[in-house]
Write a protein that holds these residues in place. Structure first.
Motif, PDB file in Angstrom:
ATOM      1  N   TRP A   1     -37.494 -87.846  41.077  1.00  0.00           N
ATOM      2  CA  TRP A   1     -38.082 -88.589  39.972  1.00  0.00           C
ATOM      3  C   TRP A   1     -37.577 -90.032  40.041  1.00  0.00           C
ATOM      4  CZ3 TRP A   1     -40.221 -86.318  35.089  1.00  0.00           C
ATOM      5  CH2 TRP A   1     -40.548 -84.963  35.237  1.00  0.00           C
ATOM      6  N   THR A   2     -38.259 -90.934  39.340  1.00  0.00           N
ATOM      7  CA  THR A   2     -37.781 -92.302  39.191  1.00  0.00           C
ATOM      8  C   THR A   2     -37.717 -92.627  37.705  1.00  0.00           C
ATOM      9  OG1 THR A   2     -38.066 -94.593  39.917  1.00  0.00           O
ATOM     10  CG2 THR A   2     -40.066 -93.410  39.291  1.00  0.00           C
ATOM     11  N   PHE A   3     -36.802 -93.509  37.343  1.00  0.00           N
ATOM     12  CA  PHE A   3     -36.537 -93.749  35.917  1.00  0.00           C
ATOM     13  C   PHE A   3     -36.217 -95.212  35.658  1.00  0.00           C
ATOM     14  CE2 PHE A   3     -33.129 -93.653  32.496  1.00  0.00           C
ATOM     15  CZ  PHE A   3     -34.023 -93.607  31.441  1.00  0.00           C
ATOM     16  N   ASP A   4     -36.821 -95.769  34.612  1.00  0.00           N
ATOM     17  CA  ASP A   4     -36.493 -97.111  34.151  1.00  0.00           C
ATOM     18  C   ASP A   4     -36.921 -97.232  32.694  1.00  0.00           C
ATOM     19  OD1 ASP A   4     -35.425 -99.622  34.235  1.00  0.00           O
ATOM     20  OD2 ASP A   4     -36.968-100.508  35.499  1.00  0.00           O
ATOM     21  N   GLY A   5     -36.463 -98.275  32.029  1.00  0.00           N
ATOM     22  CA  GLY A   5     -36.815 -98.444  30.623  1.00  0.00           C
ATOM     23  C   GLY A   5     -36.236 -99.712  30.052  1.00  0.00           C
ATOM     24  N   GLY A   6     -36.129 -99.766  28.725  1.00  0.00           N
ATOM     25  CA  GLY A   6     -35.692-100.982  28.068  1.00  0.00           C
ATOM     26  C   GLY A   6     -34.924-100.701  26.791  1.00  0.00           C
ATOM     27  N   TYR A   7     -34.775-101.742  25.978  1.00  0.00           N
ATOM     28  CA  TYR A   7     -33.946-101.675  24.778  1.00  0.00           C
ATOM     29  C   TYR A   7     -34.585-102.477  23.657  1.00  0.00           C
ATOM     30  CZ  TYR A   7     -30.272-103.274  21.566  1.00  0.00           C
ATOM     31  OH  TYR A   7     -29.566-103.599  20.444  1.00  0.00           O
ATOM     32  N   TYR A   8     -34.530-101.931  22.445  1.00  0.00           N
ATOM     33  CA  TYR A   8     -34.901-102.657  21.234  1.00  0.00           C
ATOM     34  C   TYR A   8     -33.809-102.460  20.186  1.00  0.00           C
ATOM     35  CZ  TYR A   8     -39.782-103.223  22.798  1.00  0.00           C
ATOM     36  OH  TYR A   8     -40.922-103.576  23.487  1.00  0.00           O
TER      37      TYR A   8
ATOM     38  N   PHE B   1     -44.335 -88.973  39.809  1.00  0.00           N
ATOM     39  CA  PHE B   1     -45.480 -89.409  40.607  1.00  0.00           C
ATOM     40  C   PHE B   1     -45.337 -90.898  40.902  1.00  0.00           C
ATOM     41  CE2 PHE B   1     -46.526 -89.900  36.146  1.00  0.00           C
ATOM     42  CZ  PHE B   1     -47.195 -91.113  36.061  1.00  0.00           C
ATOM     43  N   ASP B   2     -45.865 -91.334  42.051  1.00  0.00           N
ATOM     44  CA  ASP B   2     -45.783 -92.733  42.478  1.00  0.00           C
ATOM     45  C   ASP B   2     -44.356 -93.263  42.365  1.00  0.00           C
ATOM     46  OD1 ASP B   2     -48.538 -92.908  42.987  1.00  0.00           O
ATOM     47  OD2 ASP B   2     -48.978 -93.424  40.913  1.00  0.00           O
ATOM     48  N   ILE B   3     -43.398 -92.462  42.793  1.00  0.00           N
ATOM     49  CA  ILE B   3     -41.997 -92.853  42.609  1.00  0.00           C
ATOM     50  C   ILE B   3     -41.569 -93.954  43.574  1.00  0.00           C
ATOM     51  CG2 ILE B   3     -41.399 -90.573  41.701  1.00  0.00           C
ATOM     52  CD1 ILE B   3     -40.024 -89.971  44.355  1.00  0.00           C
ATOM     53  N   ASP B   4     -42.350 -94.207  44.627  1.00  0.00           N
ATOM     54  CA  ASP B   4     -41.995 -95.242  45.597  1.00  0.00           C
ATOM     55  C   ASP B   4     -42.783 -96.529  45.391  1.00  0.00           C
ATOM     56  OD1 ASP B   4     -40.127 -93.586  46.940  1.00  0.00           O
ATOM     57  OD2 ASP B   4     -41.773 -92.585  47.996  1.00  0.00           O
ATOM     58  N   ASP B   5     -43.333 -96.704  44.214  1.00  0.00           N
ATOM     59  CA  ASP B   5     -44.126 -97.897  43.903  1.00  0.00           C
ATOM     60  C   ASP B   5     -43.414 -98.707  42.822  1.00  0.00           C
ATOM     61  OD1 ASP B   5     -45.976 -99.805  43.162  1.00  0.00           O
ATOM     62  OD2 ASP B   5     -47.693 -98.448  43.175  1.00  0.00           O
ATOM     63  N   PRO B   6     -42.512 -99.646  43.213  1.00  0.00           N
ATOM     64  CA  PRO B   6     -41.756-100.414  42.211  1.00  0.00           C
ATOM     65  C   PRO B   6     -42.636-101.298  41.349  1.00  0.00           C
ATOM     66  CG  PRO B   6     -41.393-101.316  44.407  1.00  0.00           C
ATOM     67  CD  PRO B   6     -42.130-100.027  44.591  1.00  0.00           C
TER      68      PRO B   6
END
Length: 344
Positions: A135-142, A275-280
């Motif tokens: 899996w790939t994971f990213d996100g943000g903060y509020y 899905f699409d884990i290699d597409d930054p």
């Protein structure tokens, strides 16, 4: 009055947020300072010089130590004095700043709130998709100006998507599909299965094709204040089921709510996907889209908090769509009571 569970791990920041430069953030009513040492491990210290209480986050980093910018008291990463304001004075090692136990896992820096001796890393919420290699994971903060429990209510009741997020992930079928809820120990699980529907814009783009889909939402509350939401769509002929749904596009919405105080919280959000884990490039666009969705929640919840303050004689009501949030609050209250707290 405290509204959170103690003797628990809370997210202090993203792994990329905390670096060599001191960062200030109030966690569960405690002003803290965070920075990385030369070996990249993280220091968490009360953000107040033990001399005249200037925030240490304003200080000067010297190696792994911090020097107060007011009179120059120098503290080691363990919070203990290394140099006095007058260098001719003997170092008094009883002068120290409080430090906190931290642990880095799942792309987050976690800080332990409560008794240090009870800081067990196995109690960190199991956000497994954030660390799964497939899996790939990213996100943000509020920073959100509302009680963190209102965000938990919001995430455990996705019927609001129909109205709050009508242009991205909302659709009328969310109001029509039946909800099921179960509680197991300190975990609440709420799910909805929507077979043979049109995919909303966000998911149609992710699937890269038109046609009817099966859609699912499985919300899981984890103590003290995290919610994981298993979401996605699959073509109706793919054979997806509630128990097995990796046939289409699947994501795991990751939400960690850390109280700042009784009326504000830090909201760490993201999406893990398989899905699409290699597409930054897609990851970056996906993050931007998701940030827009959660910004809509922020507007709603801050307005709700203002309305609660303006109507002290009224109480929140709960209907059948609120059962996930109600169960989560019951678990939080039970834990607070067990620790000698006074839950609202």
């Amino acid at each position: 009055m405290k509204t959170w569970v103690e003797n628990a791990w809370y997210v202090a920041g993203w792994d990329a947020e905390i670096d060599a430069t001191p960062m200030a953030r109030t966690i569960c009513g405690v002003p803290m300072m965070f920075y990385r040492k030369l070996d990249r491990t993280v220091v968490a210290m009360r953000d107040a010089c033990p001399h005249r209480m200037l925030p240490l986050s304003m200080g000067i980093k010297e190696g792994d130590s911090i020097r107060c910018k007011y009179h120059g008291l120098k503290l080691g990463p363990d919070g203990v004095a290394q140099e006095m304001p007058l260098k001719s004075d003997k170092v008094n090692t009883r002068v120290c700043a409080e430090t906190f136990v931290v642990y880095e896992r799942h792309r987050f820096i976690w800080v332990w709130i409560g008794e240090k001796a009870k800081a067990d890393p196995t109690l960190i919420p199991d956000l497994w998709p954030c660390s799964e290699v497939s899996w790939t994971f990213d996100g943000g903060y509020y920073h959100v100006e509302c009680d963190y429990r209102l965000m938990i209510d919001n995430l455990m009741d996705l019927t609001h998507e129909t109205y709050v997020h009508s242009g991205s992930i909302g659709q009328p079928e969310l109001m029509e599909a039946p909800l099921e809820c179960e509680v197991e120990g300190d975990t609440v699980r709420l799910w909805r299965w929507m077979p043979g529907i049109d995919a909303p814009p966000f998911w149609r783009s992710a699937l890269k094709k038109d046609g009817p889909v099966d859609r699912w939402q499985v919300c899981q509350f984890l103590l003290p204040s995290s919610v994981m939401i298993d979401v996605g769509v699959a073509p109706v002929d793919a054979g997806a089921t509630l128990e097995d749904h990796d046939q289409g596009v699947r994501g795991m919405v990751i939400d960690c709510m850390t109280p700042e105080d009784e009326h504000n919280h830090h909201y760490f959000w993201g999406m893990a996907r398989n899905f699409d884990i290699d597409d930054p490039g897609f990851t970056a666009r996906f993050k931007t889209q998701q940030g827009g969705v959660f910004a809509e929640d922020k507007v709603i919840l801050e307005a709700q908090q203002q309305a609660i303050a303006a109507n002290p004689g009224l109480k929140l009501n709960a209907y059948s769509i609120d059962q996930g949030g109600v169960r989560a609050r019951q678990i939080i209250n039970r834990k607070m009571t067990a620790q000698g707290g006074n839950p609202e």
